[in-house]
Design an enzyme around this catalytic site. Structure first.
Site, PDB file in Angstrom:
ATOM      1  N   SER A 119       2.179  10.188   4.628  1.00 32.57           N
ATOM      2  CA  SER A 119       2.554   9.203   5.644  1.00 32.57           C
ATOM      3  C   SER A 119       2.919   7.849   5.061  1.00 32.57           C
ATOM      4  O   SER A 119       3.744   7.123   5.638  1.00 32.57           O
ATOM      5  CB  SER A 119       1.412   9.042   6.651  1.00 32.57           C
ATOM      6  N   ASP A 179      -4.924  -0.901  10.911  1.00 36.52           N
ATOM      7  CA  ASP A 179      -4.569   0.423  10.425  1.00 36.52           C
ATOM      8  C   ASP A 179      -4.706   0.454   8.908  1.00 36.52           C
ATOM      9  O   ASP A 179      -4.406  -0.542   8.219  1.00 36.52           O
ATOM     10  CB  ASP A 179      -3.126   0.766  10.823  1.00 36.52           C
ATOM     11  N   HIS A 225      -2.979   2.224   6.839  1.00 29.97           N
ATOM     12  CA  HIS A 225      -1.716   2.377   6.116  1.00 29.97           C
ATOM     13  C   HIS A 225      -1.205   1.009   5.671  1.00 29.97           C
ATOM     14  O   HIS A 225      -1.364   0.017   6.386  1.00 29.97           O
ATOM     15  CB  HIS A 225      -0.670   3.061   6.993  1.00 29.97           C
TER      16      HIS A 225
END
Length: 385
Positions: free
Chosen positions: A176, A359, A361
């Protein structure tokens, strides 16, 4: 015909127009590309152009259709072309209701279109004169959000122009993070995460290719690794599987690797294999032999490519000192390089970029830093870059 509406109530077309009046001034700061030429089409008042037409550069893994359309699933797939048209429309649709296309004019600000599941016509560009502009139309979502089909473009009062594209080619394989999840600026404005948070233009792979003046192909799937997924499953498509495919679905057509012969391959997998929520870390016996086999496949498929194996931005040793993800993964990468025994294989120890409170990420600015350190490594260790 659809126009994308912003929160301030203005139409997408108006927003593009306001921006594009300054495009010609901004274009002087764009570095020149290399000298591989793509031929333009003939001129005309109104022209329909197909994505597979001469003069249009397809980026990423796309499946060409018999009617001239293209279908794709991986982020970063799409088309790039140059035109002096006063208006440009795109006919597109998605198999899902969560797919976004990103539009950039002369590498400026990204504008996004959320696609319908039925075929629609979208106005993506408008200007008052016939100034030439480079237009990028790129998938910003993942395969599992929906397969996107670009049917055609319509150019009004203008034509396709000759564009110059990079000769070198980079392939980036990952999860991702490589897909650009969370890399969009919208992340800073919304708390409710959705597929608008993905941005392939902001991903470290795309930024690295731009910095190195190369084409790029992102081949990635959120939640997947080398031998297991984020939830511990080993019966899903992982990197050695979806690397073989045109897009990341079990029934996807096989990708012809000779169609895109890479000069540089970056492999950033392991975050999901080493997820602390799925039990013990993979053993060396379970992990290194598959990585060796995968690396040998890449060397065989791309005989002119150097391969960079990296641990990526998320794994670390401090979340659970008893299970030091990063140290173990780096050890396995070094063993993989040694066992493969090729001077075309390199190991890059990436920095740690943990995202933010919203998040895990990496953010868009963090992707920029990730790219900068990767570019520095490539230039230092691989001749010709």
């Amino acid at each position: 015909m659809k126009k994308f509406t912003f929160r301030n109530g203005t139409t997408y077309a108006a927003q593009i127009l306001n921006y594009c009046l300054t495009c010609s001034l901004m274009a002087i700061t764009i570095p020149a590309l290399s000298d591989t030429m793509i031929n333009p089409s003939s001129s005309g008042t109104v022209k329909t152009i197909f994505p597979s037409s001469e003069g249009v550069l397809t980026i990423g893994r796309v499946q060409s259709q018999t009617d001239g359309a293209v279908t794709f699933g991986y982020p970063g797939a799409g088309v790039i072309f140059k035109t002096n048209s006063k208006q440009v429309f795109v006919h597109a649709q998605s198999s899902g209701d969560s797919s976004f296309l990103g539009i950039r004019i002369d590498k400026g600000k990204t504008h996004k279109i959320k696609l319908d599941t039925k075929l629609n016509k979208y106005l993506i560009f408008e200007q008052l004169d016939n100034t030439p502009h480079n237009i990028e139309i790129i998938h910003h979502s993942e395969t599992w959000h929906g397969l996107v089909t670009l049917k055609a473009f319509v150019l009004y009062q203008g034509a396709l122009l000759t564009q110059v594209v990079p000769k070198k080619r980079i392939l980036v394989i990952g999860d991702s993070v490589t897909c650009g999840e969370g890399a969009d600026i919208i992340r800073d404005q919304e708390d409710n995460k959705n597929t608008s948070w993905w941005n392939a233009f902001n991903s470290y792979g795309w930024r690295t290719a731009e910095a190195l003046n190369a084409q790029v192909q992102l081949v990635c799937h959120g939640g997947r690794g080398l031998i297991r997924s984020w939830n511990g499953k080993t019966d899903e498509q992982n990197a050695p599987d979806y690397y073989q495919l045109t897009y990341g679905l079990p029934d996807a057509p096989k990708w012809n690797q000779a169609q895109y012969s890479a000069d540089l391959i970056v492999v950033s997998i392991g975050t999901n294999d080493f997820s602390l929520g799925i039990g013990p870390l993979p053993t060396e016996q379970a992990y290194v032999p598959p990585y060796v086999a995968f690396t040998q496949t890449l060397l065989s498929d791309h005989p002119g490519a150097h391969i960079v194996l990296t641990d990526g931005a998320i794994v670390n040793d401090f979340d659970d000192p008893a299970r030091p993800q990063r140290s173990v993964l780096r050890n396995y990468l070094n063993k993989t390089k040694t066992q493969v025994g090729s001077n075309r294989v390199h190991v890059f120890h990436a920095g740690h970029f943990p995202g933010d409170s919203k998040d895990a990420h990496p953010t868009g600015p963090q992707h920029q830093l990730m790219s900068e350190e990767l570019v520095a490594f490539v230039r230092k260790n691989i001749a010709g870059w």
